[in-house]
Each structure stands twice: as C-alpha cells, then as structure tokens.
Design an enzyme around this catalytic site. Structure first.
Site, PDB file in Angstrom:
ATOM      1  CB  CYS A  78      -0.943   0.011   1.191  1.00 43.89           C
ATOM      2  SG  CYS A  78      -0.124   0.354   2.768  1.00 43.89           S
TER       3      CYS A  78
ATOM      4  CB  CYS B  31      13.171 -10.758  11.173  1.00 47.86           C
ATOM      5  SG  CYS B  31      14.154 -11.861  10.198  1.00 47.86           S
TER       6      CYS B  31
HETATM    7 FE    FE Z   1       0.576  -1.767   3.591  1.00 47.12          FE
END
Ligand code: FE
Length: 134
Positions: free
Chosen positions: A50, A119
């Site tokens: 996004c 991580c």
């Molecule tokens: Fe996102």
C-alpha cells in the site's frame, strides 16, 4: 498513496506472485535471497502492498539472519503486531497497519536499548531512495 484492493483478486492483480504470497498468504522468502538485504542506501522502506512508510534506512542493521532487519519502525502506529503461535516457534507477527499485509516477525534479540529485531521480507518492502543529503 496507492489504493488498497478490496478483494483477493484485486491483490493478485496488483502484486507480483512473490509479493502476494508474502503479504497476503504470510509466506517467508528464502534467507539471503531478498533484493533489499544488502541495500545500504539512505531512504525509506515502504509497504509493497500500500505504500505506507514502515522503516528508515537508519534503523537497518545486518543481523546475519538473511533477511533485512530493523531495530524500530518509522512510527509505531504504522505497524501492527500479532502473536503467532506457529508450532515450535513462538514469535510475533509484524503487519502493515494500513493494508494488513504480512511483513515478517519481530524478536527480542535486537541491538540497542529497545532490543528489537524486526525481521522483514524484502519482497514486502519497496525502497524509496532519499534524493538529497540534508
Ligand atoms: Fe501496507
């Protein structure tokens, strides 16, 4: 900022198959294979789903694990954490708070006072290089 698809079909169209498997199906890329593992340029790592900004290059460190590792997010509210009860591996899942994409996991063995190691899968990230020094 990029749109967030409303259906899984929409996500499949928007993402590469590797990105889809990680962000939407919570897969993990093989260690030492990610494109951003050795990236040392200054900039921001955003969500590949996004576009929300997630980590600064200043927080990146070499953990030796084979995945890009960060000691903290750009903003705590940009990520969500969720307990992950995978058999034999108690760990905390890290998600993008905007599109709920799976990013990776956070562990308590990181450097510095906070001691966190985020991580993160390379393919879940999109690197935006900082154009100028300030
Ligand atoms: Fe996102």
């Amino acid at each position: 900022m990029a749109d967030i698809p409303e259906t899984e079909e929409g996500w499949k169209k928007k993402l590469s198959s590797k990105q889809y498997e990680i962000l939407r199906l919570k897969a993990t890329e093989r260690p030492f294979t990610g494109e951003l593992l050795h990236n040392k340029e200054k900039g921001v790592y955003a969500c590949a789903g996004c576009g929300q900004e997630l980590f600064s290059s200043e927080a990146k460190f070499d953990s030796g694990t084979g995945w890009p590792s960060f000691c903290k997010p750009i903003k705590e509210e940009n990520i969500d954490k969720k307990p992950d009860y995978a058999p034999g591996a108690e760990r905390t899942e890290v998600l993008c708070s905007r599109c709920r994409g799976h990013l990776g996991h956070v562990f308590d063995d990181g450097p510095g006072p906070a001691g966190k190691r985020y991580c993160i899968n390379s393919a879940a990230l999109e690197f935006r290089k900082k154009e100028k020094e300030d």
